[in-house]
Design a protein around this motif. Structure first.
Motif, PDB file in Angstrom:
ATOM      1  N   SER A 246      16.188  39.592  38.349  1.00  0.00           N
ATOM      2  CA  SER A 246      14.747  39.616  38.613  1.00  0.00           C
ATOM      3  C   SER A 246      14.490  39.979  40.070  1.00  0.00           C
ATOM      4  O   SER A 246      15.352  39.814  40.933  1.00  0.00           O
ATOM      5  CB  SER A 246      14.143  38.251  38.291  1.00  0.00           C
ATOM      6  OG  SER A 246      14.839  37.251  38.979  1.00  0.00           O
ATOM      7  N   SER A 247      13.322  40.493  40.328  1.00  0.00           N
ATOM      8  CA  SER A 247      12.912  40.833  41.685  1.00  0.00           C
ATOM      9  C   SER A 247      12.970  39.566  42.534  1.00  0.00           C
ATOM     10  O   SER A 247      12.495  38.497  42.124  1.00  0.00           O
ATOM     11  CB  SER A 247      11.497  41.398  41.632  1.00  0.00           C
ATOM     12  OG  SER A 247      10.991  41.541  42.926  1.00  0.00           O
ATOM     13  N   GLY A 248      13.584  39.676  43.697  1.00  0.00           N
ATOM     14  CA  GLY A 248      13.723  38.518  44.572  1.00  0.00           C
ATOM     15  C   GLY A 248      14.995  37.717  44.345  1.00  0.00           C
ATOM     16  O   GLY A 248      15.285  36.790  45.100  1.00  0.00           O
ATOM     17  N   SER A 249      15.770  38.086  43.327  1.00  0.00           N
ATOM     18  CA  SER A 249      17.004  37.326  43.048  1.00  0.00           C
ATOM     19  C   SER A 249      18.147  37.791  43.945  1.00  0.00           C
ATOM     20  O   SER A 249      18.071  38.839  44.589  1.00  0.00           O
ATOM     21  CB  SER A 249      17.388  37.466  41.582  1.00  0.00           C
ATOM     22  OG  SER A 249      17.724  38.806  41.294  1.00  0.00           O
ATOM     23  N   GLU A 250      19.223  36.994  43.957  1.00  0.00           N
ATOM     24  CA  GLU A 250      20.386  37.300  44.790  1.00  0.00           C
ATOM     25  C   GLU A 250      21.585  37.668  43.930  1.00  0.00           C
ATOM     26  O   GLU A 250      21.829  37.044  42.904  1.00  0.00           O
ATOM     27  CB  GLU A 250      20.756  36.085  45.644  1.00  0.00           C
ATOM     28  CG  GLU A 250      19.731  35.766  46.717  1.00  0.00           C
ATOM     29  CD  GLU A 250      20.208  34.646  47.625  1.00  0.00           C
ATOM     30  OE1 GLU A 250      19.940  34.733  48.838  1.00  0.00           O
ATOM     31  OE2 GLU A 250      20.842  33.687  47.137  1.00  0.00           O
ATOM     32  N   VAL A 251      22.341  38.650  44.399  1.00  0.00           N
ATOM     33  CA  VAL A 251      23.564  39.043  43.685  1.00  0.00           C
ATOM     34  C   VAL A 251      24.743  39.131  44.649  1.00  0.00           C
ATOM     35  O   VAL A 251      24.574  39.270  45.861  1.00  0.00           O
ATOM     36  CB  VAL A 251      23.412  40.414  42.986  1.00  0.00           C
ATOM     37  CG1 VAL A 251      22.358  40.373  41.899  1.00  0.00           C
ATOM     38  CG2 VAL A 251      23.119  41.522  44.004  1.00  0.00           C
ATOM     39  N   LEU A 252      25.921  39.042  44.048  1.00  0.00           N
ATOM     40  CA  LEU A 252      27.162  39.408  44.729  1.00  0.00           C
ATOM     41  C   LEU A 252      27.488  40.824  44.270  1.00  0.00           C
ATOM     42  O   LEU A 252      27.473  41.098  43.063  1.00  0.00           O
ATOM     43  CB  LEU A 252      28.271  38.434  44.307  1.00  0.00           C
ATOM     44  CG  LEU A 252      29.622  38.483  45.004  1.00  0.00           C
ATOM     45  CD1 LEU A 252      30.421  37.232  44.630  1.00  0.00           C
ATOM     46  CD2 LEU A 252      30.452  39.700  44.674  1.00  0.00           C
ATOM     47  N   LEU A 253      27.768  41.705  45.211  1.00  0.00           N
ATOM     48  CA  LEU A 253      28.105  43.096  44.893  1.00  0.00           C
ATOM     49  C   LEU A 253      29.571  43.341  45.223  1.00  0.00           C
ATOM     50  O   LEU A 253      29.991  43.154  46.368  1.00  0.00           O
ATOM     51  CB  LEU A 253      27.215  44.042  45.717  1.00  0.00           C
ATOM     52  CG  LEU A 253      27.627  45.521  45.782  1.00  0.00           C
ATOM     53  CD1 LEU A 253      27.591  46.177  44.410  1.00  0.00           C
ATOM     54  CD2 LEU A 253      26.709  46.277  46.765  1.00  0.00           C
ATOM     55  N   LEU A 254      30.339  43.730  44.220  1.00  0.00           N
ATOM     56  CA  LEU A 254      31.742  44.104  44.437  1.00  0.00           C
ATOM     57  C   LEU A 254      31.885  45.614  44.278  1.00  0.00           C
ATOM     58  O   LEU A 254      31.624  46.164  43.200  1.00  0.00           O
ATOM     59  CB  LEU A 254      32.639  43.371  43.428  1.00  0.00           C
ATOM     60  CG  LEU A 254      34.092  43.843  43.275  1.00  0.00           C
ATOM     61  CD1 LEU A 254      34.841  43.836  44.592  1.00  0.00           C
ATOM     62  CD2 LEU A 254      34.829  42.987  42.239  1.00  0.00           C
ATOM     63  N   VAL A 255      32.260  46.285  45.374  1.00  0.00           N
ATOM     64  CA  VAL A 255      32.582  47.711  45.325  1.00  0.00           C
ATOM     65  C   VAL A 255      34.102  47.798  45.276  1.00  0.00           C
ATOM     66  O   VAL A 255      34.785  47.504  46.261  1.00  0.00           O
ATOM     67  CB  VAL A 255      32.045  48.455  46.566  1.00  0.00           C
ATOM     68  CG1 VAL A 255      32.456  49.928  46.513  1.00  0.00           C
ATOM     69  CG2 VAL A 255      30.535  48.314  46.673  1.00  0.00           C
ATOM     70  N   ASN A 256      34.622  48.152  44.124  1.00  0.00           N
ATOM     71  CA  ASN A 256      36.053  48.110  43.879  1.00  0.00           C
ATOM     72  C   ASN A 256      36.641  49.517  43.812  1.00  0.00           C
ATOM     73  O   ASN A 256      36.160  50.360  43.052  1.00  0.00           O
ATOM     74  CB  ASN A 256      36.299  47.381  42.541  1.00  0.00           C
ATOM     75  CG  ASN A 256      37.754  47.393  42.144  1.00  0.00           C
ATOM     76  OD1 ASN A 256      38.602  46.860  42.861  1.00  0.00           O
ATOM     77  ND2 ASN A 256      38.054  48.009  41.006  1.00  0.00           N
ATOM     78  N   GLY A 257      37.677  49.757  44.579  1.00  0.00           N
ATOM     79  CA  GLY A 257      38.376  51.034  44.503  1.00  0.00           C
ATOM     80  C   GLY A 257      39.416  51.003  43.395  1.00  0.00           C
ATOM     81  O   GLY A 257      40.110  50.011  43.214  1.00  0.00           O
ATOM     82  N   LEU A 258      39.527  52.097  42.641  1.00  0.00           N
ATOM     83  CA  LEU A 258      40.469  52.129  41.508  1.00  0.00           C
ATOM     84  C   LEU A 258      41.873  52.557  41.924  1.00  0.00           C
ATOM     85  O   LEU A 258      42.789  52.542  41.102  1.00  0.00           O
ATOM     86  CB  LEU A 258      39.935  53.036  40.405  1.00  0.00           C
ATOM     87  CG  LEU A 258      38.698  52.485  39.677  1.00  0.00           C
ATOM     88  CD1 LEU A 258      38.160  53.499  38.672  1.00  0.00           C
ATOM     89  CD2 LEU A 258      39.022  51.173  38.966  1.00  0.00           C
ATOM     90  N   GLY A 259      42.054  52.924  43.199  1.00  0.00           N
ATOM     91  CA  GLY A 259      43.415  53.221  43.645  1.00  0.00           C
ATOM     92  C   GLY A 259      43.458  54.163  44.823  1.00  0.00           C
ATOM     93  O   GLY A 259      43.842  53.778  45.917  1.00  0.00           O
ATOM     94  N   SER A 260      43.040  55.408  44.633  1.00  0.00           N
ATOM     95  CA  SER A 260      43.234  56.379  45.708  1.00  0.00           C
ATOM     96  C   SER A 260      41.941  56.814  46.384  1.00  0.00           C
ATOM     97  O   SER A 260      41.935  57.806  47.113  1.00  0.00           O
ATOM     98  CB  SER A 260      43.996  57.599  45.190  1.00  0.00           C
ATOM     99  OG  SER A 260      43.224  58.313  44.278  1.00  0.00           O
ATOM    100  N   THR A 261      40.874  56.069  46.163  1.00  0.00           N
ATOM    101  CA  THR A 261      39.641  56.407  46.866  1.00  0.00           C
ATOM    102  C   THR A 261      39.668  55.786  48.257  1.00  0.00           C
ATOM    103  O   THR A 261      39.842  54.575  48.375  1.00  0.00           O
ATOM    104  CB  THR A 261      38.424  55.927  46.069  1.00  0.00           C
ATOM    105  OG1 THR A 261      38.376  56.674  44.846  1.00  0.00           O
ATOM    106  CG2 THR A 261      37.136  56.132  46.829  1.00  0.00           C
TER     107      THR A 261
END
Lengths: 327, 327
Positions: A246-261
């Motif tokens: 919902s608007s105003g809510s908080e999240v944890l964001l995981l940006v995960n690399g799959l190996g060679s990025t």
């Protein structure tokens, strides 16, 4: 095939030996059956055990240690570990409060972990992670696949277990977290399993696999490569369709690399994803950027969102001391 | 070319913005000129500044924080940062005890850091790291190249500076460390600079570049790919020819991934290197395994040895809190 190895037959064992040498202060590694255990176990703490096919390093061995897992069972590359590994892990880490198996949703893993839970002489509960919203069923899966969101489950439940919670509380928390997580990935290249010797799939020079699995399983569709802001928007659209933050809510964001990025590209993705979420008035209250759930040397990324509540934030921030995650 | 980016022109800036978002607890990032600085500076502590072309992430921005660097100056990909970045960094982190520039030995970097040191209004000293024993002169270098050994210099001198040592002591320690370090790398693939759009060099399917530089510069020779035990022996032979560690001595071993080599392979290399050193009765007293000095998405590794004394061990073990190194 270009790999650092001596012999495909001994690849996993040689790699585990190196892991044991590098992290002797945190982990013990036993072979036959292969189990990675936390060096100092705590009495009367719920023992957390995970595992799965190798090739996703640092998952799961890199998450064994204080505040996260008590044991990990590494299988052969992209192949489920065996029930004897899981039973041995349960035996080694049950210090009187029972054991929780944290299992990514793949048919082989589920079958083997279920068998081990039944045959184990220890009190064992099990939770299944199925965070990948790309496809419903897949090559190795009935239902959704378990991917990088598993890192978040292991970190949060690891902290709760460390605080002395009992097995039932750990199960309930794990299930609440799995209901708050969604992930999706995209691949720019395939990966090569050492024993196979050739790439799992082929992509044209201008193509990406949208919704790829962490073993190179097909996703939703092939797409032409697009600017990152567009790729990120497509991934987050799919994830938020599921999670509906919902608007105003908080999240944890995981940006995960799959190996060679390269890490520079992961940070660029972090910037794109933050901008997108900000426009939706979703606050990125916590984040993690790096290679945490890989697919050998695949080029690509996955994004994971976890809708946060206060209890989750406390357990995310709690100290962790493992090979791959430390604060 | 498959890259996560929106526009080659804004690649570095977009990536730095993501870095700033992910590590807002540790670093501040300013643009124009681009400088990454440690969030909380200490009065009367020697300010440690490094920098160099981007594309080697997490080096150097990932090493800014308590116990390591006070600032990093990221250039464009594989391009030296400019003197104005370095002067701004010196200005920002000089809290009264002067500033030390830690510079990898490339002609462009040396020229710009020297110019900045001369033009700066702050008291600035400089140390040059040239740990790569592969070749004497190279595409961008007079003398030996500076590579992954720089991580060790930054960690050890970072700890000494944190302990309150003055600028002269930091320079002396840095010079002693650079005299105790040697590195060498091998590549299985090239990398692609975004602005160029095509691989820097070509390798056949069964070839490796032995002694490769971290920008894809040529090494000593092309070789057929060999089992890892053999590759590791060739690298360590060259390194030990330079360092001549005595039987019974202690070393720090850094197994560094150049970009797209899976962590499982890095641990396998760790195992090979440990076995080789054990046979020579050289003790691996400390180790570090992971991607610390990369060449974009190059497949390959480098090995670094540092001959350890008691003071170095103390400073290696001391706490560090940066984006990429934390204990």
């Amino acid at each position: 095939m270009k790999k650092f190895m001596n012999d495909p037959e001994t690849f996993i064992e040689d790699s585990l030996k190196g892991f044991a040498l590098a992290h002797a202060d945190i982990c013990d590694v036993t072979l036959n059956p292969s189990v990675v255990t936390r060096k100092s176990l705590r009495r009367e703490k719920v023992g957390l055990v995970s595992g799965g096919g190798s090739g996703h390093e640092p998952m799961h061995s890199g998450f064994v240690g204080k505040g996260m897992l008590d044991a990990a069972c590494p299988g052969q590359i992209f192949t489920s570990p065996t029930p004897d590994q899981m039973m041995e892990a349960a035996r080694l880490v049950d210090t009187g409060a029972g054991v929780l198996f944290i299992v990514k949703n793949y048919s082989g893993d589920r079958m083997n972990f279920e068998m081990a839970a039944e045959m184990s002489e220890n009190k064992v509960a099990m939770v299944v992670v199925d965070d990948d919203v790309a496809v419903e069923d897949s090559t190795h899966t009935t239902g959704r696949r378990g991917v990088a969101g598993t890192v978040i489950v292991e970190k949060l439940v690891g902290s709760l277990a460390e605080s002395g919670a009992n097995l039932e509380a750990c199960v309930a928390f794990a299930e609440r977290i799995t209901g708050s997580i969604a992930s999706m990935g995209v691949a720019f290249s395939s990966c090569t399993v050492p024993a196979a010797g050739r790439p799992t799939f082929q992509l044209a020079d201008d193509e990406m696999e949208f919704g790829v699995g962490i073993h190179g399983e097909p996703g939703r569709r092939r797409e032409k490569i697009a600017p990152t802001d567009e790729i990120v928007a497509m991934l987050l659209d799919s994830i938020c369709e599921e999670l509906k933050p919902s608007s105003g809510s908080e999240v944890l964001l995981l940006v995960n690399g799959l190996g060679s990025t390269p890490l520079s590209e992961l940070y660029l993705v972090m910037n794109s994803a933050s901008k997108w979420l900000n426009r939706r008035e979703v606050a990125v209250a916590r984040s993690l950027v790096g290679d945490y759930t890989t697919a050998l040397e695949m080029a690509g990324i996955s994004l994971t969102l976890c809708k946060l509540d206060e209890e989750m934030k406390i357990h995310w921030d709690a100290p962790v001391h493992t090979a791959a995650l430390r604060w």
